[in-house]
Design a protein around this motif. Structure first.
Motif, PDB file in Angstrom:
ATOM      1  N   ASN A   1     -16.322 -25.119   3.574  1.00 30.91           N
ATOM      2  CA  ASN A   1     -17.260 -25.977   4.293  1.00 30.91           C
ATOM      3  C   ASN A   1     -17.440 -27.322   3.609  1.00 30.91           C
ATOM      4  OD1 ASN A   1     -17.918 -24.378   6.540  1.00 30.91           O
ATOM      5  ND2 ASN A   1     -19.287 -23.147   5.289  1.00 30.91           N
ATOM      6  N   TYR A   2     -17.382 -27.331   2.288  1.00 32.69           N
ATOM      7  CA  TYR A   2     -17.560 -28.582   1.561  1.00 32.69           C
ATOM      8  C   TYR A   2     -16.438 -29.567   1.881  1.00 32.69           C
ATOM      9  CZ  TYR A   2     -21.242 -26.332  -1.096  1.00 32.69           C
ATOM     10  OH  TYR A   2     -22.399 -25.690  -1.456  1.00 32.69           O
ATOM     11  N   SER A   3     -15.193 -29.108   1.853  1.00 32.90           N
ATOM     12  CA  SER A   3     -14.082 -30.012   2.140  1.00 32.90           C
ATOM     13  C   SER A   3     -14.079 -30.420   3.610  1.00 32.90           C
ATOM     14  CB  SER A   3     -12.742 -29.393   1.736  1.00 32.90           C
ATOM     15  OG  SER A   3     -12.490 -28.218   2.467  1.00 32.90           O
ATOM     16  N   PHE A   4     -14.501 -29.532   4.490  1.00 31.00           N
ATOM     17  CA  PHE A   4     -14.581 -29.884   5.904  1.00 31.00           C
ATOM     18  C   PHE A   4     -15.670 -30.922   6.137  1.00 31.00           C
ATOM     19  CE2 PHE A   4     -15.819 -28.801  10.413  1.00 31.00           C
ATOM     20  CZ  PHE A   4     -14.717 -29.408  10.996  1.00 31.00           C
ATOM     21  N   GLU A   5     -16.785 -30.803   5.431  1.00 30.21           N
ATOM     22  CA  GLU A   5     -17.851 -31.806   5.525  1.00 30.21           C
ATOM     23  C   GLU A   5     -17.337 -33.175   5.089  1.00 30.21           C
ATOM     24  OE1 GLU A   5     -21.130 -31.686   6.704  1.00 30.21           O
ATOM     25  OE2 GLU A   5     -20.427 -29.770   7.492  1.00 30.21           O
ATOM     26  N   GLU A   6     -16.554 -33.194   4.035  1.00 29.65           N
ATOM     27  CA  GLU A   6     -15.976 -34.445   3.563  1.00 29.65           C
ATOM     28  C   GLU A   6     -15.002 -35.018   4.596  1.00 29.65           C
ATOM     29  OE1 GLU A   6     -13.379 -36.143  -0.179  1.00 29.65           O
ATOM     30  OE2 GLU A   6     -14.429 -34.235  -0.404  1.00 29.65           O
ATOM     31  N   PHE A   7     -14.207 -34.153   5.190  1.00 29.86           N
ATOM     32  CA  PHE A   7     -13.285 -34.578   6.242  1.00 29.86           C
ATOM     33  C   PHE A   7     -14.051 -35.201   7.399  1.00 29.86           C
ATOM     34  CE2 PHE A   7     -11.255 -33.685  10.306  1.00 29.86           C
ATOM     35  CZ  PHE A   7     -10.020 -34.302  10.132  1.00 29.86           C
ATOM     36  N   LYS A   8     -15.087 -34.500   7.880  1.00 26.91           N
ATOM     37  CA  LYS A   8     -15.883 -35.013   8.998  1.00 26.91           C
ATOM     38  C   LYS A   8     -16.497 -36.360   8.665  1.00 26.91           C
ATOM     39  CE  LYS A   8     -18.865 -31.805   9.768  1.00 26.91           C
ATOM     40  NZ  LYS A   8     -19.895 -30.956  10.352  1.00 26.91           N
ATOM     41  N   SER A   9     -17.020 -36.489   7.463  1.00 26.16           N
ATOM     42  CA  SER A   9     -17.617 -37.750   7.040  1.00 26.16           C
ATOM     43  C   SER A   9     -16.586 -38.874   7.054  1.00 26.16           C
ATOM     44  CB  SER A   9     -18.219 -37.593   5.641  1.00 26.16           C
ATOM     45  OG  SER A   9     -18.725 -38.821   5.182  1.00 26.16           O
ATOM     46  N   ASN A  10     -15.408 -38.600   6.542  1.00 21.35           N
ATOM     47  CA  ASN A  10     -14.346 -39.608   6.541  1.00 21.35           C
ATOM     48  C   ASN A  10     -13.960 -40.025   7.960  1.00 21.35           C
ATOM     49  OD1 ASN A  10     -14.224 -39.680   3.736  1.00 21.35           O
ATOM     50  ND2 ASN A  10     -12.564 -38.185   3.636  1.00 21.35           N
ATOM     51  N   VAL A  11     -13.871 -39.060   8.854  1.00 19.95           N
ATOM     52  CA  VAL A  11     -13.532 -39.358  10.253  1.00 19.95           C
ATOM     53  C   VAL A  11     -14.617 -40.229  10.882  1.00 19.95           C
ATOM     54  CG1 VAL A  11     -13.260 -38.331  12.561  1.00 19.95           C
ATOM     55  CG2 VAL A  11     -12.064 -37.337  10.597  1.00 19.95           C
ATOM     56  N   CYS A  12     -15.874 -39.876  10.663  1.00 18.24           N
ATOM     57  CA  CYS A  12     -16.977 -40.653  11.247  1.00 18.24           C
ATOM     58  C   CYS A  12     -17.043 -42.056  10.670  1.00 18.24           C
ATOM     59  CB  CYS A  12     -18.291 -39.907  11.070  1.00 18.24           C
ATOM     60  SG  CYS A  12     -18.374 -38.386  12.051  1.00 18.24           S
ATOM     61  N   HIS A  13     -16.749 -42.204   9.385  1.00 19.51           N
ATOM     62  CA  HIS A  13     -16.703 -43.542   8.787  1.00 19.51           C
ATOM     63  C   HIS A  13     -15.541 -44.352   9.366  1.00 19.51           C
ATOM     64  CE1 HIS A  13     -19.561 -42.092   5.741  1.00 19.51           C
ATOM     65  NE2 HIS A  13     -19.891 -43.364   5.664  1.00 19.51           N
TER      66      HIS A  13
ATOM     67  N   ASP B   1     -28.346 -28.882  20.756  1.00 15.05           N
ATOM     68  CA  ASP B   1     -28.208 -30.336  20.671  1.00 15.05           C
ATOM     69  C   ASP B   1     -26.776 -30.805  20.406  1.00 15.05           C
ATOM     70  OD1 ASP B   1     -30.947 -30.517  21.040  1.00 15.05           O
ATOM     71  OD2 ASP B   1     -31.385 -30.642  18.885  1.00 15.05           O
ATOM     72  N   ALA B   2     -25.844 -29.884  20.324  1.00 18.05           N
ATOM     73  CA  ALA B   2     -24.466 -30.232  19.961  1.00 18.05           C
ATOM     74  C   ALA B   2     -23.752 -30.998  21.079  1.00 18.05           C
ATOM     75  CB  ALA B   2     -23.677 -28.977  19.623  1.00 18.05           C
ATOM     76  N   ILE B   3     -22.817 -31.836  20.685  1.00 14.39           N
ATOM     77  CA  ILE B   3     -21.974 -32.576  21.626  1.00 14.39           C
ATOM     78  C   ILE B   3     -21.052 -31.559  22.309  1.00 14.39           C
ATOM     79  CG2 ILE B   3     -20.177 -34.333  21.835  1.00 14.39           C
ATOM     80  CD1 ILE B   3     -21.409 -35.636  19.270  1.00 14.39           C
ATOM     81  N   PRO B   4     -21.017 -31.536  23.648  1.00 16.36           N
ATOM     82  CA  PRO B   4     -20.267 -30.500  24.376  1.00 16.36           C
ATOM     83  C   PRO B   4     -18.783 -30.401  24.002  1.00 16.36           C
ATOM     84  CG  PRO B   4     -21.602 -31.795  25.887  1.00 16.36           C
ATOM     85  CD  PRO B   4     -21.723 -32.442  24.549  1.00 16.36           C
ATOM     86  N   GLU B   5     -18.151 -31.521  23.753  1.00 15.68           N
ATOM     87  CA  GLU B   5     -16.720 -31.490  23.435  1.00 15.68           C
ATOM     88  C   GLU B   5     -16.448 -30.770  22.114  1.00 15.68           C
ATOM     89  OE1 GLU B   5     -17.315 -34.607  26.454  1.00 15.68           O
ATOM     90  OE2 GLU B   5     -18.382 -34.121  24.604  1.00 15.68           O
TER      91      GLU B   5
ATOM     92  N   GLU C   1     -21.653 -30.070  16.290  1.00 12.56           N
ATOM     93  CA  GLU C   1     -21.712 -31.471  15.847  1.00 12.56           C
ATOM     94  C   GLU C   1     -22.695 -32.203  16.734  1.00 12.56           C
ATOM     95  OE1 GLU C   1     -21.729 -34.164  13.739  1.00 12.56           O
ATOM     96  OE2 GLU C   1     -19.707 -33.510  13.209  1.00 12.56           O
ATOM     97  N   GLY C   2     -23.701 -32.770  16.121  1.00 10.64           N
ATOM     98  CA  GLY C   2     -24.765 -33.390  16.906  1.00 10.64           C
ATOM     99  C   GLY C   2     -24.683 -34.892  17.013  1.00 10.64           C
ATOM    100  N   ASP C   3     -24.134 -35.557  15.997  1.00 17.74           N
ATOM    101  CA  ASP C   3     -24.124 -37.014  16.021  1.00 17.74           C
ATOM    102  C   ASP C   3     -22.992 -37.531  15.128  1.00 17.74           C
ATOM    103  OD1 ASP C   3     -24.647 -39.707  16.223  1.00 17.74           O
ATOM    104  OD2 ASP C   3     -26.656 -39.606  15.360  1.00 17.74           O
ATOM    105  N   VAL C   4     -21.982 -38.108  15.742  1.00 12.92           N
ATOM    106  CA  VAL C   4     -20.853 -38.628  14.990  1.00 12.92           C
ATOM    107  C   VAL C   4     -21.076 -40.069  14.544  1.00 12.92           C
ATOM    108  CG1 VAL C   4     -19.200 -37.078  16.093  1.00 12.92           C
ATOM    109  CG2 VAL C   4     -19.621 -39.342  17.090  1.00 12.92           C
ATOM    110  N   ARG C   5     -22.168 -40.655  14.974  1.00 12.27           N
ATOM    111  CA  ARG C   5     -22.440 -42.054  14.655  1.00 12.27           C
ATOM    112  C   ARG C   5     -23.448 -42.238  13.529  1.00 12.27           C
ATOM    113  NH1 ARG C   5     -19.105 -44.722  18.117  1.00 12.27           N
ATOM    114  NH2 ARG C   5     -18.976 -43.799  20.183  1.00 12.27           N
ATOM    115  N   ASP C   6     -24.003 -41.145  13.057  1.00  5.61           N
ATOM    116  CA  ASP C   6     -25.022 -41.220  11.999  1.00  5.61           C
ATOM    117  C   ASP C   6     -24.356 -41.199  10.627  1.00  5.61           C
ATOM    118  OD1 ASP C   6     -27.424 -41.222  10.653  1.00  5.61           O
ATOM    119  OD2 ASP C   6     -27.759 -39.074  10.905  1.00  5.61           O
ATOM    120  N   VAL C   7     -23.751 -42.344  10.273  1.00 11.44           N
ATOM    121  CA  VAL C   7     -23.104 -42.484   8.956  1.00 11.44           C
ATOM    122  C   VAL C   7     -23.643 -43.734   8.282  1.00 11.44           C
ATOM    123  CG1 VAL C   7     -20.994 -41.255   9.542  1.00 11.44           C
ATOM    124  CG2 VAL C   7     -21.128 -43.704   9.962  1.00 11.44           C
ATOM    125  N   CYS C   8     -23.656 -43.719   6.965  1.00 15.12           N
ATOM    126  CA  CYS C   8     -24.166 -44.868   6.207  1.00 15.12           C
ATOM    127  C   CYS C   8     -23.117 -45.948   6.086  1.00 15.12           C
ATOM    128  CB  CYS C   8     -24.593 -44.435   4.819  1.00 15.12           C
ATOM    129  SG  CYS C   8     -25.877 -43.194   4.838  1.00 15.12           S
TER     130      CYS C   8
END
Length: 136
Positions: A15-27, A117-121, A129-136
């Motif tokens: 889960n940790y590496s997947f979280e990092e992957f998701k963060s990178n994709v959103c950035h 609250d998850a995005i249907p896709e 996944e609830g929000d792909v735009r909430d990145v710093c």
């Protein structure tokens, strides 16, 4: 619709590496913009490449992102990945923050609320996944 094939994943340190992957994709999405991100995703074939390497979470996360962006921009879905859309994970893949908070507080409603609250896709693949735009 065809029968969905269940994919099994572990609920451990992966889960940790997947979280990092998701963060990178959103950035990447934030820095490139929606359309350039989509074009890059289609050009680099990472959705299929990840799937062929057995990196199913990464592959289906990218496919969900592509389908989500197509929907919000009123664009047709890419038919090249129709075969992958038949897959979904056996158990929901929650964000690590939801897992940690719900385990710490014993709040089972937190996971149910995240699914609601998850995005249907993303939910189509059992990725919460609830929000792909909430990145710093």
């Amino acid at each position: 619709m065809t029968d969905t094939s269940a994919l099994v994943q572990n609920d451990t340190s992966e889960n940790y590496s997947f979280e990092e992957f998701k963060s990178n994709v959103c950035h990447q999405l934030k820095s490139m913009g929606d359309i350039d991100f989509m074009l890059s995703l289609l050009d680099n074939h990472n959705i299929r490449n990840y799937f062929n390497k057995g990196l199913y979470r990464e592959s289906l996360y990218l496919l969900a992102m592509l389908d989500y962006l197509c929907r919000i921009h009123d664009l047709p879905r890419c038919n090249e990945y129709d075969d992958l859309r038949a897959y979904r994970f056996e158990k929901p893949i929650f964000p690590l923050s939801i897992i940690l908070i719900s385990n710490y507080t014993n709040d089972s409603d937190l996971r149910a609320e995240a699914i609601k609250d998850a995005i249907p896709e993303f939910l189509q693949f059992n990725i919460v996944e609830g929000d792909v735009r909430d990145v710093c």
